[in-house]
Design an enzyme around this catalytic site. Structure first.
Site, PDB file in Angstrom:
ATOM      1  CB  CYS A 383      -5.105   4.090  -1.215  1.00 47.54           C
ATOM      2  SG  CYS A 383      -4.789   5.212   0.128  1.00 47.54           S
ATOM      3  CG  HIS A 520      -1.959   0.736   0.100  1.00 46.57           C
ATOM      4  ND1 HIS A 520      -1.835   0.828  -0.940  1.00 46.57           N
ATOM      5  CD2 HIS A 520      -1.991   1.661   0.841  1.00 46.57           C
ATOM      6  CE1 HIS A 520      -1.972   2.158  -1.108  1.00 46.57           C
ATOM      7  NE2 HIS A 520      -1.932   2.602  -0.517  1.00 46.57           N
ATOM      8  CD  GLU A 522      -1.887  -2.369  -2.412  1.00 44.38           C
ATOM      9  OE1 GLU A 522      -2.951  -2.490  -1.884  1.00 44.38           O
ATOM     10  OE2 GLU A 522      -1.083  -1.452  -2.784  1.00 44.38           O
TER      11      GLU A 522
HETATM   12  N1  GLN Z   1      -2.742  10.580  -2.347  1.00 43.51           N
HETATM   13  C1  GLN Z   1      -3.623  10.033  -1.449  1.00 43.51           C
HETATM   14  C2  GLN Z   1      -3.625  10.535   0.027  1.00 43.51           C
HETATM   15  O1  GLN Z   1      -2.431  11.129   0.465  1.00 43.51           O
HETATM   16  C3  GLN Z   1      -3.679   8.644  -1.639  1.00 43.51           C
HETATM   17  C4  GLN Z   1      -2.453   7.976  -1.038  1.00 43.51           C
HETATM   18  C5  GLN Z   1      -2.559   6.490  -1.513  1.00 43.51           C
HETATM   19  O2  GLN Z   1      -3.383   6.096  -2.614  1.00 43.51           O
HETATM   20  N2  GLN Z   1      -1.631   5.604  -0.858  1.00 43.51           N
HETATM   21  O3  GLN Z   1      -4.455  10.416   0.788  1.00 43.51           O
END
Ligand code: GLN
Length: 548
Positions: A383, A520, A522
Site C-alpha cells: 500500500c 494488504h 497480510e
Molecule cells: N496513505 C495511503 C493512502 O491513503 C496508503 C494507505 C495504506 O498504506 N493503507 O492511500
C-alpha cells in the site's frame, strides 16, 4: 437465528493483554476441529464507532474484512485460527450501538418512549449478537476490556440477560484471569482471580469455565482452591499456560480439556476433535532450520501490535521454506541518507515497507526502497510501500525530480500517486467520485477487490492463477497519466483491476524480487495457508541470503 445455536461469551479479568482475543480464536479452532460451524464476534466497550480512525500507536492495527469493515485486530486472530467469515456485524463498539439507538430514537421508532441503557441499549447489544447467529452452531462473543471498567457494564448486563433469554444449556461464560507466580514467595497467587470472579458475580454473571493465564501448569491443589473460591468445578479450571508460539494455544487448551468442558456445558455431541493439522503446524514451527532477516521500514515501529497481521504473514511465509523469519523494525525517520541505509539495511535479506498514513518518515522510506532496488535486495511494498516504490522509481530511474504522492506534497509537479477524482468501481458497480477535500472520512477504497494478473510476472508466478481478490484500505492511487512513461523505463504493471483502470501491483524488471501492491495481502494469510506473496518474498530473501 437457528433455535439450536449456542453462545460462548469470553470476558477478561485482572488486567488487559492476557490474550482474550487469542483465547477466543483458539476456542473457535477447537470447536471447528470437532466439526462445528462457528463464528466469532467482538464487542468493544470504547466509544469510537469503529477503530478506523484510531491511532495505530495506541490501538494497534486496524484489521479489514472482505466487506470493507475496519475492525479490531482481534478479528485477525479469529480469521487466522478459524474459517469463520467475518464482516460488518462481527465487531460492535459502544459508539456503534449508541449510534444505532440514537438514530432509531430520532426516526421516532421508539414512539416517544424514554430511552435507557436497560432495556434499549442492552436490547440493541443482544440484537447485534443474534445477527451473527445464522448458519453456525456456535457463536463466540469476546467482550473487550477488563471486568470493572465502567464502559463494559451495558455489555455485561446484556450477556447476563442472554443466558436467561436463551436458556442455561445454550450459553457458557468463560472468564480469562491471571494466576501470577510470585518468585519471592515461591507461590502461585489465586487472589486476583478470586476478586475478578467476585466482581463478575456481583453483576449476576457466574462464570462456567475459568481460563487461568500463568507461566506454569497449575497444580491440582491450586485448581481446587480456585474452584472452591470461584464456585466452578475443578475440571472447569483450565491452565492457559504461556506458549512460545501463539498457534500452540488450541493444543494447550485441548490438553487441559477445555473443548470437552465447553461441549458438556452446552450439551452438544460432536465427533472427537481432529487436531492433526494443528499438530503438524507446531511440529513444523519447532523444526525450522534456516533463517532470514527482514527489515520493516515503517513509522509505527514502537508498538508491535500496529503490524500484527503483517508479522504473522511474514512468519507464515517462512513456514513452507522451513525458515524462521527474524524481523527488524526500523523507524524510517532514522534513515537520513544512503549511508544510514547501508548501516541499517546492509545485513538484511529483505526490505519491507508496510502501509501507513501521513508524510512523516516518507523520505527515509524512499531511501530504503532505493537501497533495495540498487543493491538488489528483495523488496516488498504494501500500500503506502507501493506508493513510495513508485515515487522512488519516478525520481531516480525516470528522472522526474520531485515526483511525489499528492498525499505528501499537494503541489508536486509529478503526482505519480494521487487522489483519483472519478473511476468506475467494478465491485459496487458505481462511479466513484472524490474531490481534493475528500481526504478524510468515507473516501477510502475499502475491502475486497478483484485483480487480474499479467502473465509471467512475479505476481502471476506467486499466485499461480490470473484472477485474485485482495483487501484494500487507502485513498490514493497510481496515476495513469504516468503509466506509459514509467513502463517505458522498466516498471512492470503486473496487476490491475479487471477493466485495467486501477493499478494494483507493480514490479521492476532486472531485479531478483521487487514488488509493490496497492492492497494488504497480510489480512488473508493463514498459518496453514501462507499468503503466496509472503511465501514468494521469503523464498527470495532466502535465495538472497544464500548468495551473500
Ligand atoms: N496513505 C495511503 C493512502 O491513503 C496508503 C494507505 C495504506 O498504506 N493503507 O492511500
Amino acid at each position: 437465528m437457528g433455535d439450536s445455536t449456542k453462545f460462548i461469551f469470553t470476558t477478561g479479568g485482572v488486567l488487559s493483554s492476557l490474550g482474550k482475543g487469542l483465547a477466543s480464536a483458539a476456542i473457535g479452532a477447537l470447536l471447528e476441529s470437532r466439526g462445528l460451524r462457528v463464528t466469532i464476534q467482538k464487542l468493544d466497550p470504547y466509544i469510537n464507532v469503529d477503530p478506523g480512525t484510531m491511532n495505530p500507536f495506541q490501538h494497534g492495527e486496524v484489521y479489514v474484512t472482505d466487506d470493507g469493515t475496519e475492525t479490531d485486530l482481534d478479528l485477525g486472530h479469529y480469521e487466522r485460527f478459524t474459517h469463520a467469515s467475518l464482516g460488518k456485524d462481527s465487531n460492535f463498539t459502544t459508539g456503534k450501538i449508541y449510534y444505532s439507538v440514537i438514530s432509531k430514537e430520532r426516526r421516532g421508532d421508539y414512539l416517544g418512549g424514554t430511552i435507557q441503557v436497560i432495556p434499549h441499549i442492552t436490547n440493541e447489544i443482544k440484537d447485534s449478537i443474534r445477527r451473527v447467529a445464522t448458519d453456525v452452531d456456535v457463536v463466540i462473543v469476546e467482550i473487550g476490556g477488563t471486568i470493572g471498567d465502567i464502559e463494559s457494564l451495558p455489555f455485561l448486563e446484556a450477556i447476563r440477560q442472554f443466558k436467561v433469554d436463551q436458556g442455561p444449556e445454550n450459553v457458557v461464560y468463560i472468564h480469562l484471569t491471571l494466576v501470577p507466580y510470585i518468585p519471592t514467595a515461591g507461590e502461585l497467587k489465586t487472589k486476583p482471580t478470586q476478586h475478578s470472579v467476585k466482581e463478575l458475580q456481583s453483576i449476576g454473571i457466574v462464570p462456567d469455565i475459568l481460563l487461568c493465564r500463568t507461566d506454569r501448569f497449575l497444580p491440582d491443589e491450586i485448581k481446587k482452591k480456585i474452584a472452591l473460591f470461584c464456585n466452578v468445578g475443578v475440571e472447569a479450571v483450565i491452565t492457559a499456560k504461556d506458549v512460545d508460539n501463539i498457534y500452540e494455544v488450541p493444543l494447550v487448551f485441548h490438553r487441559e480439556g477445555l473443548d470437552d468442558q465447553i461441549i458438556k456445558k452446552l450439551n452438544i455431541w460432536t465427533r472427537s476433535p481432529r487436531l492433526d493439522a494443528w499438530e503438524a503446524l507446531i511440529d513444523r514451527i519447532n523444526s525450522l532450520d534456516t533463517k532470514v532477516t527482514i527489515a520493516i521500514v515503517g513509522k509505527y515501529v514502537q508498538l508491535i501490535e500496529s503490524y500484527k497481521s503483517l508479522n504473522e504473514a511474514l512468519f507464515h511465509g517462512g513456514l513452507p521454506h522451513n525458515c524462521k523469519v527474524n524481523l527488524e523494525f526500523i523507524d524510517s525517520e532514522e534513515i537520513v541518507d544512503q549511508k544510514t541505509c547501508r548501516n541499517l539495511l546492509g545485513h538484511v535479506d529483505g526490505v519491507l515497507v508496510p502501509g501507513g498514513f501521513g508524510s512523516r518518515g516518507i523520505e527515509g522510506k524512499i531511501r530504503a526502497v532505493r537501497f533495495a532496488r540498487e543493491q538488489r535486495v528483495p523488496f516488498f511494498g504494501i500500500c503506502l510501500g507501493m506508493h513510495v516504490a513508485t515515487i522512488e522509481f519516478a525520481r531516480n530511474v525516470v528522472g522526474l525530480k520531485d515526483a511525489n504522492s499528492a498525499e505528501f506534497d499537494k503541489k508536486t509537479p509529478h503526482p505519480v500517486i494521487y487522489l483519483m477524482l472519478e473511476w468506475y468501481d467494478e465491485q459496487t458497480r458505481t462511479v466513484q467520485k472524490r474531490d481534493a477535500d475528500s481526504d478524510k472520512g468515507a473516501s477510502m477504497r475499502l475491502g475486497a477487490y478483484s485483480c487480474t494478473l499479467k502473465e509471467e510476472t512475479l505476481a502471476a508466478c506467486a499466485y499461480g492463477t490470473p484472477d485474485i481478490s485482495e483487501r484494500h484500505r487507502h485513498r490514493y492511487e497510481f496515476n495513469n497519466d504516468y503509466r506509459q512513461q514509467l513502463e517505458d523505463a522498466g516498471l512492470i504493471i503486473s496487476g490491475t483491476s479487471p477493466n485495467g483502470e486501477l493499478v494494483e501491483i507493480t514490479e521492476i524488471a532486472d531485479h531478483p524480487w521487487f514488488l509493490g501492491c496497492q492492497f494488504h495481502p497480510e489480512f488473508k494469510s493463514r498459518p496453514m495457508d501462507p499468503h503466496p506473496l509472503f511465501k514468494a518474498f521469503i523464498g527470495a530473501a532466502l535465495g538472497f541470503s544464500r548468495n551473500k
